[in-house]
Every structure is written in structure tokens, then in C-alpha cells.
Scaffold this motif. Structure first.
Motif, PDB file in Angstrom:
ATOM      1  N   PRO A 203       0.964  -1.242   0.027  1.00  0.00           N
ATOM      2  CA  PRO A 203      -0.061   0.026   0.086  1.00  0.00           C
ATOM      3  C   PRO A 203       0.891   1.199   0.076  1.00  0.00           C
ATOM      4  CG  PRO A 203      -0.042  -1.127   2.192  1.00  0.00           C
ATOM      5  CD  PRO A 203       0.653  -1.779   1.420  1.00  0.00           C
ATOM      6  N   VAL A 204       1.116   1.931  -1.207  1.00  0.00           N
ATOM      7  CA  VAL A 204       1.900   3.225  -1.469  1.00  0.00           C
ATOM      8  C   VAL A 204       0.858   4.252  -1.651  1.00  0.00           C
ATOM      9  CG1 VAL A 204       3.491   4.236  -2.736  1.00  0.00           C
ATOM     10  CG2 VAL A 204       3.729   1.912  -1.998  1.00  0.00           C
ATOM     11  N   PHE A 205      -0.193   3.993  -2.506  1.00  0.00           N
ATOM     12  CA  PHE A 205      -0.892   5.180  -2.756  1.00  0.00           C
ATOM     13  C   PHE A 205      -2.238   5.446  -1.989  1.00  0.00           C
ATOM     14  CE2 PHE A 205       1.109   3.532  -6.948  1.00  0.00           C
ATOM     15  CZ  PHE A 205       1.791   4.785  -6.989  1.00  0.00           C
ATOM     16  N   VAL A 206      -2.735   6.629  -1.698  1.00  0.00           N
ATOM     17  CA  VAL A 206      -3.768   7.136  -1.250  1.00  0.00           C
ATOM     18  C   VAL A 206      -4.950   7.021  -1.837  1.00  0.00           C
ATOM     19  CG1 VAL A 206      -5.249   8.980   0.047  1.00  0.00           C
ATOM     20  CG2 VAL A 206      -2.676   8.709   0.360  1.00  0.00           C
ATOM     21  N   GLN A 207      -5.963   6.599  -1.631  1.00  0.00           N
ATOM     22  CA  GLN A 207      -7.293   6.396  -2.499  1.00  0.00           C
ATOM     23  C   GLN A 207      -8.151   7.672  -2.341  1.00  0.00           C
ATOM     24  OE1 GLN A 207      -9.717   2.719  -2.754  1.00  0.00           O
ATOM     25  NE2 GLN A 207      -8.021   1.534  -1.407  1.00  0.00           N
ATOM     26  N   PRO A 208      -7.991   8.456  -3.519  1.00  0.00           N
ATOM     27  CA  PRO A 208      -8.602   9.702  -3.212  1.00  0.00           C
ATOM     28  C   PRO A 208     -10.145   9.627  -3.315  1.00  0.00           C
ATOM     29  CG  PRO A 208      -7.993   9.430  -5.649  1.00  0.00           C
ATOM     30  CD  PRO A 208      -7.535   8.247  -4.861  1.00  0.00           C
ATOM     31  N   ASN A 339       8.529  18.215  -7.705  1.00  0.00           N
ATOM     32  CA  ASN A 339       9.847  17.295  -7.999  1.00  0.00           C
ATOM     33  C   ASN A 339       9.939  16.586  -6.752  1.00  0.00           C
ATOM     34  OD1 ASN A 339      10.589  16.797 -10.909  1.00  0.00           O
ATOM     35  ND2 ASN A 339      10.647  19.031 -10.973  1.00  0.00           N
ATOM     36  N   GLU A 340      10.014  17.282  -5.666  1.00  0.00           N
ATOM     37  CA  GLU A 340      10.353  16.578  -4.389  1.00  0.00           C
ATOM     38  C   GLU A 340       9.455  15.635  -3.990  1.00  0.00           C
ATOM     39  OE1 GLU A 340      11.318  18.047   0.303  1.00  0.00           O
ATOM     40  OE2 GLU A 340      11.061  19.526  -1.331  1.00  0.00           O
ATOM     41  N   ILE A 341       8.122  15.879  -4.194  1.00  0.00           N
ATOM     42  CA  ILE A 341       7.085  14.915  -3.893  1.00  0.00           C
ATOM     43  C   ILE A 341       6.970  13.631  -4.793  1.00  0.00           C
ATOM     44  CG2 ILE A 341       4.564  14.741  -3.852  1.00  0.00           C
ATOM     45  CD1 ILE A 341       4.281  17.574  -3.243  1.00  0.00           C
ATOM     46  N   ALA A 342       7.266  14.022  -5.928  1.00  0.00           N
ATOM     47  CA  ALA A 342       7.136  13.081  -6.913  1.00  0.00           C
ATOM     48  C   ALA A 342       8.489  12.000  -6.891  1.00  0.00           C
ATOM     49  CB  ALA A 342       7.318  13.458  -8.247  1.00  0.00           C
ATOM     50  N   GLY A 343       9.653  12.525  -6.467  1.00  0.00           N
ATOM     51  CA  GLY A 343      10.790  11.713  -6.238  1.00  0.00           C
ATOM     52  C   GLY A 343      10.745  10.962  -5.010  1.00  0.00           C
ATOM     53  N   HIS A 344      10.030  11.215  -4.208  1.00  0.00           N
ATOM     54  CA  HIS A 344       9.521  10.491  -2.539  1.00  0.00           C
ATOM     55  C   HIS A 344       9.021   9.473  -3.103  1.00  0.00           C
ATOM     56  CE1 HIS A 344       9.161   9.614   1.328  1.00  0.00           C
ATOM     57  NE2 HIS A 344       7.782   9.642   1.376  1.00  0.00           N
ATOM     58  N   THR A 345       7.607   9.774  -3.926  1.00  0.00           N
ATOM     59  CA  THR A 345       6.642   8.626  -4.229  1.00  0.00           C
ATOM     60  C   THR A 345       7.155   7.516  -5.059  1.00  0.00           C
ATOM     61  OG1 THR A 345       4.683  10.267  -4.063  1.00  0.00           O
ATOM     62  CG2 THR A 345       4.452   8.157  -5.188  1.00  0.00           C
ATOM     63  N   LEU A 346       8.122   8.042  -6.252  1.00  0.00           N
ATOM     64  CA  LEU A 346       8.704   7.081  -6.721  1.00  0.00           C
ATOM     65  C   LEU A 346       9.825   5.939  -6.309  1.00  0.00           C
ATOM     66  CD1 LEU A 346       9.139   6.033  -9.900  1.00  0.00           C
ATOM     67  CD2 LEU A 346      10.894   7.784 -10.261  1.00  0.00           C
ATOM     68  N   ASP A 347      10.388   6.852  -5.311  1.00  0.00           N
ATOM     69  CA  ASP A 347      11.200   6.032  -4.492  1.00  0.00           C
ATOM     70  C   ASP A 347      10.719   5.064  -3.553  1.00  0.00           C
ATOM     71  OD1 ASP A 347      13.981   5.537  -3.278  1.00  0.00           O
ATOM     72  OD2 ASP A 347      13.042   6.091  -1.607  1.00  0.00           O
ATOM     73  N   ARG A 348       9.465   5.204  -3.007  1.00  0.00           N
ATOM     74  CA  ARG A 348       8.306   4.218  -2.488  1.00  0.00           C
ATOM     75  C   ARG A 348       7.904   3.173  -3.172  1.00  0.00           C
ATOM     76  NH1 ARG A 348       3.781   7.020   0.439  1.00  0.00           N
ATOM     77  NH2 ARG A 348       3.532   4.851   1.340  1.00  0.00           N
ATOM     78  N   VAL A 349       7.618   3.678  -4.512  1.00  0.00           N
ATOM     79  CA  VAL A 349       6.986   2.721  -5.506  1.00  0.00           C
ATOM     80  C   VAL A 349       8.096   1.425  -5.776  1.00  0.00           C
ATOM     81  CG1 VAL A 349       6.297   2.612  -7.908  1.00  0.00           C
ATOM     82  CG2 VAL A 349       5.155   4.150  -6.548  1.00  0.00           C
ATOM     83  N   ARG A 350       9.380   1.940  -6.099  1.00  0.00           N
ATOM     84  CA  ARG A 350      10.473   1.135  -6.681  1.00  0.00           C
ATOM     85  C   ARG A 350      10.717   0.339  -5.454  1.00  0.00           C
ATOM     86  NH1 ARG A 350      15.128   5.034  -8.545  1.00  0.00           N
ATOM     87  NH2 ARG A 350      16.142   2.770  -8.681  1.00  0.00           N
ATOM     88  N   THR A 351      10.700   0.815  -4.283  1.00  0.00           N
ATOM     89  CA  THR A 351      11.295  -0.079  -3.049  1.00  0.00           C
ATOM     90  C   THR A 351       9.935  -1.195  -2.906  1.00  0.00           C
ATOM     91  OG1 THR A 351      12.003   1.797  -2.016  1.00  0.00           O
ATOM     92  CG2 THR A 351      11.150  -0.257  -0.548  1.00  0.00           C
ATOM     93  N   ALA A 352       8.677  -0.608  -3.121  1.00  0.00           N
ATOM     94  CA  ALA A 352       7.738  -1.703  -3.010  1.00  0.00           C
ATOM     95  C   ALA A 352       7.579  -2.946  -4.202  1.00  0.00           C
ATOM     96  CB  ALA A 352       6.090  -1.034  -3.147  1.00  0.00           C
ATOM     97  N   MET A 353       8.158  -2.344  -5.361  1.00  0.00           N
ATOM     98  CA  MET A 353       8.439  -3.272  -6.327  1.00  0.00           C
ATOM     99  C   MET A 353       9.782  -4.113  -6.409  1.00  0.00           C
ATOM    100  SD  MET A 353       6.692  -0.839  -9.382  1.00  0.00           S
ATOM    101  CE  MET A 353       6.756  -2.099 -10.852  1.00  0.00           C
TER     102      MET A 353
END
Length: 357
Positions: A203-208, A339-353
Motif C-alpha cells: 500500500p503506497v497510494f492514497v485512494q482519493p 519534483n520533491e513530492i514525485a521523487g519521494h513517491t517514485l522511491d516508495r514505488v520502486r521499493t515496493a516493487m
């Protein structure tokens, strides 16, 4: 196989969304700092009164309430249905100026561009693996946009348009998205993608959730939906003389007495509603004030109401436009935040994958 959704089921589902949206409004009033909103526009031309009453005022309202608001300038989406973005730098600048003049404050609202946030766009690859081609083809916006292009073949970018919107929402952890009823399928696909990613990886993403607006459908001066492409809309940056000329050409009817009857007098009622919104009046009262003034009286009253409403915005816009560095600085700062937000999110996604090498 899942049975098709019946009309009654669809209405019940929408009623639930409406009820939840009302709950969210109460929560915003109580704890605005708990919410992050993602909204935005395609930079395809000047914003007009339909945008002003449909989205801009709501963005300002949420900002004033204390909600964190992110506004996307969706420049990559411009090329979903055209070969190139003509005069894109100028259009982007004008788009941001319109919103700043309407009351959005870059100290409290973040403006950013698709093309300036590489990590956001990189999220498309894993998200695309979570949906089927059939699901993309079924999306109402994809079908509608494809029909509107005539014989032009659908691009891969257009087909994946719903996933672009999902990435826009998910990358920043937006938990609230202002939408109209026709945009609910996009949001539901976004929620589906968030759940599927959590099921497959973590679970990485918030359900909007949807924040339904009550903005009225505004008609243009020809009685059809107000649109940039139809030339029937008053742009926010237009001067007062241009506005008057547009309303002088507006379609009305031969009845002398002005009334607000949307079903019977579509064109007249569209103008009445526009004038009433600008004056903050009920459309019935606006029409009654014109009475037997006929089409000329109606057009004069609407022109005065629109110009009066937009006069402060236009003056503020002229001040902002006098300094070409303002928009550049707003976007520079906003792009850095995104960019700061996106970089953090992508890092979490890559970790989860399991893609951290």
C-alpha cells in the motif's frame, strides 16, 4: 461476468457519492489541513467564464479554507489529440495569469507542469501494468475525445489518458479531487489502480475521494455549451469592448418579456443565468429586473454584469502581466515542490516493487 450497471444502480451510486461529498465538506470546515487537493487544466487556450464559475472560484474557496491545493498545468496532455502544442509557452503563461488574477496565491497554492516533473511521468509505466486495454477503451472521456477527432487515428497517448490523470492524482498523495459527475469514472479508475498496486506490491497510494461541485452548466452566446473552440465564450482576459461585441451577437428569441425558462427558452435563459451569477442574484430576479426590455435590454444587462464582475480580476491580471518574471518564478517554485513530492513517491514505488538496485 459482472452484470451491466443498471440506471437505478448508477443513480444509487451517485447518491452515495453525493452524500460522501457533503460529509467531506463538513470535514474540510473542521480540519482543512487534513486534505490535499489536486486539480488542473490543459493549456489549450484562454480561460473563460465557464472555467471561472466552474472551477476557479472553487479552487480559491478551498485555498481560503486552508486546504493544500496543487494545480497542474497539463502540458503533455495537449498533444493527446494534436500533433504539437502551438504557442505553448504563451498559453501556459496566460493560464497561470488567469488563475493568479482570480485569487489563487502561489504562497498557498502550488502550480506545476507535467513536463517539468520526470518522476511523475515515470510512474506511468508501473501504473499501466495494472489496467487492461479494454478498461482504457471503456473510459467515457477516451471514447468522447476519440469521437470528436473524426477520422484521426487514436494515439497511444490518448488511449492512456486516464492513467495520466491517475498518476497526476496518486503521485502527490491527493486525498480529495474536485470533479463533476462526468469525471467520476476517471476517479474510480484511479482508486482501482491504487488498490491493485497495494494488492500486488504494497500500500503506497492514497485512494482519493470525490468532492462534487455544484457549478451550473453555462451556455455560450450561441446557446451551446461554453467552449474555447466554439468562439462563444467570454475569456477572462478580454477587454470590456470585446465582451460587449460578443454579447451583441448573442442568440436570443423574439419574445419581448425576458424570463428564466431553461427548457423552453434555452438561449435567453443561458444569458440570464450568466448575468445572475455575475451579480450574485437568482436568475428569476435578474430576468424580472429586465422585464419587457427584450433582447437589447437583456444583452445590455448581461454585458454590464459580466464587465462589472470581471473588472477587478482584469485589473489585477494586467498588473501581473506587466512583470514577465512572475509566472516563471511561480512555476519554478511549484515545479521544485512537485519534483520533491514525485521523487519521494517514485522511491516508495520502486521499493515496493523490489527495484532498488
Amino acid at each position: 461476468m459482472t452484470p451491466p450497471l443498471t440506471l437505478a444502480a448508477d443513480q444509487n451510486s451517485f447518491a452515495r457519492v453525493q452524500a460522501r461529498s457533503a460529509e467531506l465538506e463538513r470535514s474540510i470546515a473542521a480540519a482543512p489541513e487534513s486534505f490535499r487537493v489536486l486539480t488542473g487544466d490543459r493549456p489549450t487556450g484562454p480561460l473563460h467564464l465557464g472555467h471561472y464559475f466552474g472551477t476557479l472560484l472553487n479552487r480559491v474557496r478551498l485555498q481560503q479554507a486552508g486546504v493544500e491545493v496543487l494545480v497542474l498545468v497539463a502540458d503533455y496532455q495537449v498533444i493527446t489529440d494534436r500533433d504539437r502544442g502551438e504557442d505553448l509557452p504563451e498559453v501556459v503563461t496566460e493560464l497561470v495569469l488567469d488563475q493568479l488574477a482570480a485569487g489563487l496565491d502561489p504562497e498557498r497554492t502550488t502550480f506545476f507542469c507535467h513536463s517539468a516533473v520526470p518522476a511523475l511521468n515515470q510512474l506511468l509505466l508501473p501504473l499501466l501494468s495494472l489496467v487492461t486495454v479494454a478498461e482504457l477503451h471503456r473510459n467515457p472521456t477516451v471514447k468522447a475525445e476519440t469521437a470528436a477527432t473524426g477520422d484521426r487515428p487514436m494515439s497511444g497517448l490518448m488511449l492512456t489518458y486516464p492513467l495520466h490523470q491517475a498518476a497526476d492524482i496518486l503521485f502527490c498523495g491527493a486525498n480529495l479531487v474536485p470533479v463533476g459527475r462526468d469525471q467520476l469514472p476517471h476517479l474510480e479508475l484511479t482508486r482501482t489502480v491504487a488498490r491493485r498496486f497495494a494488492h500486488r506490491y504494497a500500500p503506497v497510494f492514497v485512494q482519493p475521494e470525490a468532492l462534487l461541485g455544484d457549478a451550473p452548466l453555462l451556455l455560450g452566446t450561441d446557446g451551446t455549451k461554453m467552449s474555447k473552440s466554439r468562439g462563444n465564450a467570454v475569456s477572462l482576459r478580454a477587454d470590456e469592448d470585446t465582451t460587449a461585441q460578443l454579447f451583441r451577437r448573442a442568440v436570443t428569441d423574439s419574445e419581448r418579456t425576458i424570463t428564466y425558462e431553461p427548457q423552453r427558452r434555452r438561449e435567453v435563459s443561458g444569458l440570464v443565468l450568466l448575468g445572475a451569477l455575475c451579480r450574485g442574484e437568482a436568475p428569476e430576479d435578474f430576468a424580472a429586473a429586465i422585464g419587457g426590455g427584450g433582447a437589447t435590454g437583456l444583452k445590455t444587462a448581461v454585458t454590464e454584469a459580466v464587465n462589472e464582475r470581471l473588472r477587478p480580476l482584469r485589473a489585477r491580471r494586467a498588473e501581473l502581466a506587466a512583470d514577465p518574471t512572475i509566472v516563471r518564478e511561480v512555476l519554478r517554485r511549484g515545479n521544485a515542490v512537485a519534483n520533491e513530492i514525485a521523487g519521494h513517491t517514485l522511491d516508495r514505488v520502486r521499493t515496493a516493487m523490489g527495484m532498488r538496485y
